[in-house]
Design a protein around this motif. Structure first.
Motif, mmCIF file in Angstrom:
data_model
loop_
_atom_site.group_PDB
_atom_site.id
_atom_site.type_symbol
_atom_site.label_atom_id
_atom_site.label_comp_id
_atom_site.label_asym_id
_atom_site.label_seq_id
_atom_site.Cartn_x
_atom_site.Cartn_y
_atom_site.Cartn_z
ATOM 1 N N ALA A 192 -3.927 13.297 4.010
ATOM 2 C CA ALA A 192 -4.912 12.737 3.078
ATOM 3 C C ALA A 192 -4.613 11.275 2.787
ATOM 4 O O ALA A 192 -5.535 10.446 2.694
ATOM 5 N N GLN A 193 -3.334 10.946 2.647
ATOM 6 C CA GLN A 193 -2.977 9.540 2.412
ATOM 7 C C GLN A 193 -3.247 8.693 3.652
ATOM 8 O O GLN A 193 -3.616 7.517 3.541
ATOM 9 N N HIS A 194 -3.083 9.266 4.822
ATOM 10 C CA HIS A 194 -3.427 8.537 6.043
ATOM 11 C C HIS A 194 -4.925 8.217 6.077
ATOM 12 O O HIS A 194 -5.328 7.111 6.474
ATOM 13 N N ALA A 195 -5.743 9.174 5.678
ATOM 14 C CA ALA A 195 -7.193 8.943 5.668
ATOM 15 C C ALA A 195 -7.546 7.830 4.694
ATOM 16 O O ALA A 195 -8.363 6.945 5.006
ATOM 17 N N GLY A 227 4.798 11.995 11.307
ATOM 18 C CA GLY A 227 4.381 10.814 10.558
ATOM 19 C C GLY A 227 4.040 9.632 11.445
ATOM 20 O O GLY A 227 3.102 8.874 11.159
ATOM 21 N N VAL A 228 4.803 9.471 12.519
ATOM 22 C CA VAL A 228 4.502 8.389 13.469
ATOM 23 C C VAL A 228 3.168 8.646 14.156
ATOM 24 O O VAL A 228 2.317 7.744 14.252
ATOM 25 N N PHE A 229 2.978 9.871 14.628
ATOM 26 C CA PHE A 229 1.720 10.177 15.305
ATOM 27 C C PHE A 229 0.526 9.992 14.377
ATOM 28 O O PHE A 229 -0.490 9.397 14.768
ATOM 29 N N LEU A 230 0.622 10.478 13.143
ATOM 30 C CA LEU A 230 -0.491 10.352 12.209
ATOM 31 C C LEU A 230 -0.810 8.890 11.900
ATOM 32 O O LEU A 230 -1.978 8.526 11.718
ATOM 33 N N THR A 231 0.218 8.052 11.845
ATOM 34 C CA THR A 231 -0.002 6.627 11.577
ATOM 35 C C THR A 231 -0.736 5.963 12.733
ATOM 36 O O THR A 231 -1.689 5.201 12.526
ATOM 37 N N VAL A 232 -0.282 6.234 13.951
ATOM 38 C CA VAL A 232 -0.965 5.677 15.127
ATOM 39 C C VAL A 232 -2.401 6.192 15.187
ATOM 40 O O VAL A 232 -3.345 5.421 15.426
ATOM 41 N N GLN A 233 -2.564 7.468 14.961
ATOM 42 C CA GLN A 233 -3.896 8.073 14.998
ATOM 43 C C GLN A 233 -4.825 7.435 13.976
ATOM 44 O O GLN A 233 -5.981 7.097 14.278
ATOM 45 N N ALA A 234 -4.330 7.225 12.760
ATOM 46 C CA ALA A 234 -5.149 6.661 11.690
ATOM 47 C C ALA A 234 -5.582 5.231 11.986
ATOM 48 O O ALA A 234 -6.700 4.821 11.638
ATOM 49 N N LEU A 235 -4.709 4.464 12.627
ATOM 50 C CA LEU A 235 -4.989 3.042 12.854
ATOM 51 C C LEU A 235 -5.445 2.746 14.277
ATOM 52 O O LEU A 235 -5.530 1.577 14.672
ATOM 53 N N LEU A 257 0.831 -1.195 0.000
ATOM 54 C CA LEU A 257 0.000 0.000 0.000
ATOM 55 C C LEU A 257 0.871 1.252 0.000
ATOM 56 O O LEU A 257 1.946 1.275 0.597
ATOM 57 N N ARG A 258 0.390 2.278 -0.681
ATOM 58 C CA ARG A 258 1.118 3.543 -0.718
ATOM 59 C C ARG A 258 0.743 4.372 0.506
ATOM 60 O O ARG A 258 -0.429 4.545 0.810
ATOM 61 N N LEU A 259 1.761 4.887 1.189
ATOM 62 C CA LEU A 259 1.536 5.788 2.309
ATOM 63 C C LEU A 259 2.747 6.676 2.482
ATOM 64 O O LEU A 259 3.811 6.229 2.903
ATOM 65 N N ASP A 260 2.584 7.942 2.164
ATOM 66 C CA ASP A 260 3.556 8.951 2.553
ATOM 67 C C ASP A 260 3.128 9.410 3.942
ATOM 68 O O ASP A 260 2.081 10.043 4.099
ATOM 69 N N VAL A 261 3.920 9.075 4.947
ATOM 70 C CA VAL A 261 3.480 9.301 6.324
ATOM 71 C C VAL A 261 3.356 10.775 6.673
ATOM 72 O O VAL A 261 2.800 11.120 7.711
ATOM 73 N N THR A 262 3.838 11.655 5.800
ATOM 74 C CA THR A 262 3.716 13.094 6.054
ATOM 75 C C THR A 262 2.407 13.671 5.521
ATOM 76 O O THR A 262 2.126 14.853 5.752
ATOM 77 N N ASP A 263 1.612 12.868 4.823
ATOM 78 C CA ASP A 263 0.425 13.359 4.103
ATOM 79 C C ASP A 263 -0.863 12.930 4.805
ATOM 80 O O ASP A 263 -1.241 11.758 4.741
#
Length: 212
Positions: free
Chosen positions: A46-49, A95-103, A38-44
């Motif tokens: 919109a991609q996290h969503a 990027g780490v925070f957004l990833t944890v938040q998203a999942l 899967l594509r994920l730029d952890v800084t984005d």
């Protein structure tokens, strides 16, 4: 187990993905391009969503936040542009925070675990100079992980922060102390051992407590 690994297209992330797949776990690997599942730029955001939507209703047993950059490697004190700071923190911390938040819903569903790859360069006890941005970002993500461990404990989610060793990768260089397989074998043991009893730990790949 369902394991999600960011930055799974090379180095430690790719090796972790391979080892977990070989032992029979379900692995979802991400990358900024199309070189992982899967594509994920952890800084984005919109991609996290979009990423969260792709994994909707799929419990995650282990999230490994591995994606990171070392943009200031080899730079001198007069060569630290502001945008390098911003880019590094966007990946290594935000990027780490957004990833944890998203999942978070996926982790809550399985009372899963979060493993954050930091570095011994995060420790305030090691200050040999240089690499200011990388050191600062890894110290920040160490702090982030410790605080996430506190806030997520009541949800049954354990959080560990890890120094993977000085590893022979593109980032670590050929002169590094250990190879990827040594690092990955140790990290998998650490992740397996992570529990609510040890949440908030900062450990080396070979199981030693690391000084903050």
């Amino acid at each position: 187990m369902h394991i999600v690994i960011t930055g799974a297209n090379r180095g430690i992330g790719l090796a972790l993905s391979t080892r977990y797949s070989d032992r029979g776990d379900t692995v979802t690997g991400t990358s900024r391009d199309d070189s992982a599942q899967l594509r994920l730029d952890v800084t984005d955001p919109a991609q996290h969503a979009a990423f969260a939507e792709q994994l909707r209703n799929q419990p995650v047993d282990l999230l490994i936040c591995n994606a990171g950059v070392y943009l200031d490697k080899g730079h001198t004190i007069n060569d630290y542009p502001a945008d390098m700071w911003a880019q590094s923190f966007a990946t290594n911390v935000t990027g780490v925070f957004l990833t944890v938040q998203a999942l978070l819903p996926n982790l809550e569903a399985s009372r899963g675990k979060v493993a954050i790859l930091s570095s011994q360069m995060a420790s305030h006890t090691r200050a040999p100079g240089g690499s200011y941005i990388y050191r600062a970002s890894k110290a920040a993500v160490l702090n982030l992980g410790r605080n996430l461990a506190t806030d997520l404990k009541d949800d049954g989610i354990a959080v560990g922060i890890y120094h993977p060793g000085w590893v022979q990768t593109d980032m670590g260089g050929a002169a590094a102390e250990i190879d990827v397989e040594q690092a990955v074998s140790g990290l998998i043991e650490r992740f397996d051992d992570l529990s609510l009893a040890t949440t908030g730990c900062f450990e080396t790949y070979d199981g030693q407590p690391h000084a903050y």
